[in-house]
Design a protein around this motif. Structure first.
Motif, short mmCIF file in Angstrom:
data_model
loop_
_atom_site.label_atom_id
_atom_site.label_comp_id
_atom_site.label_asym_id
_atom_site.label_seq_id
_atom_site.Cartn_x
_atom_site.Cartn_y
_atom_site.Cartn_z
N LEU A 111 0.82 -1.21 0.00
CA LEU A 111 0.00 0.00 0.00
C LEU A 111 0.86 1.26 0.00
O LEU A 111 0.54 2.25 -0.67
CB LEU A 111 -0.95 -0.01 1.19
N PHE A 113 -5.75 1.46 3.82
CA PHE A 113 -4.36 1.90 4.00
C PHE A 113 -4.15 2.43 5.41
O PHE A 113 -3.21 2.03 6.12
CB PHE A 113 -4.03 2.97 2.96
N HIS A 149 -8.62 4.81 -0.41
CA HIS A 149 -8.16 3.52 0.12
C HIS A 149 -8.12 3.55 1.65
O HIS A 149 -7.04 3.60 2.25
CB HIS A 149 -6.78 3.19 -0.44
N CYS A 183 -5.54 8.33 0.41
CA CYS A 183 -5.99 7.84 1.72
C CYS A 183 -7.51 7.83 1.82
O CYS A 183 -8.08 6.98 2.51
CB CYS A 183 -5.38 8.68 2.84
#
Length: 212
Positions: A71, A110, A107, A104
């Protein structure tokens, strides 16, 4: 030549499979936590045998840390792609901040993995996020140094600049994760950039501070 091509194809397939495993693992760890994640469920989601997972990763810990690293690499690549064709140093800072917060936001697993890593692997001397940060912060510090040389930034230590901005972004993604946000990532990026670049003092107050 044919042998080399066959080896290359096998290597490419193995790399794709590794990435598939890591992307699926990141989602599963984010959903259930490190302790609550069952590799049997991961194998079932991927429709592979459990032995396939262990051919790539010898343990659940290795799988988790590799997923976190994957990631971080995806984040770095996303920022790099967003910066393509942008030459002005200040524009690169603006785009970099926006790209970080966008990734961020898109995702959330993450951020969840960063939190879990700190909780589950407290004995790690340097967490994954900071390993990558330290490996790549110099290029940003060089950018700040260039802007200082051109008179576009105040002459302050570039380490101080990078620490303050990194802390602001790091704190933003964790606050969003724990409390949610009423603002979009675009609005948050604008807020961070406005305060970071322009500060909160008015021009008269800045002049007053310099003369005090």
């Amino acid at each position: 030549m044919a042998v080399k091509q066959a080896v290359d194809r096998r290597s490419e397939r193995a790399e794709r499979r590794r990435h598939e495993i890591l992307d699926a693992a990141a989602v599963l760890f984010a959903e259930h936590g490190f302790a609550g994640t069952d590799t049997d469920e991961l194998a079932a989601r991927l429709k592979v045998g459990k032995g396939t997972l262990y051919r790539y990763f010898p343990s659940k810990e290795a799988l988790f840390l590799a997923a976190a690293d994957r990631l971080m690499r995806r984040l770095r690549q996303f920022v790099t792609d967003e910066l393509t064709g942008i030459d002005d140093p200040l524009d690169r800072v603006r785009v970099g901040v926006r790209a970080f917060l966008k990734f961020c936001s898109v995702h959330p697993q993450f951020v969840e993995l960063l939190i879990q890593e700190r909780a589950a692997f407290k004995d790690r001397p340097t967490p994954t996020y900071f390993e990558h940060r330290e490996a790549h912060i110099k290029k940003w510090q060089d950018l700040y140094r260039e802007m200082i040389g051109r008179g576009r930034l105040r002459d302050v230590p570039v380490e101080r600049i990078s620490d303050v901005l990194s802390s602001a972004l790091y704190g933003t993604i964790f606050i969003n994760h724990f409390t949610g946000s009423r603002k979009t990532w675009q609005q948050q990026a604008d807020d961070v950039l406005d305060i970071f670049l322009l500060g909160i003092l008015s021009q008269p107050e800045r002049r007053r501070g310099r003369s005090a």
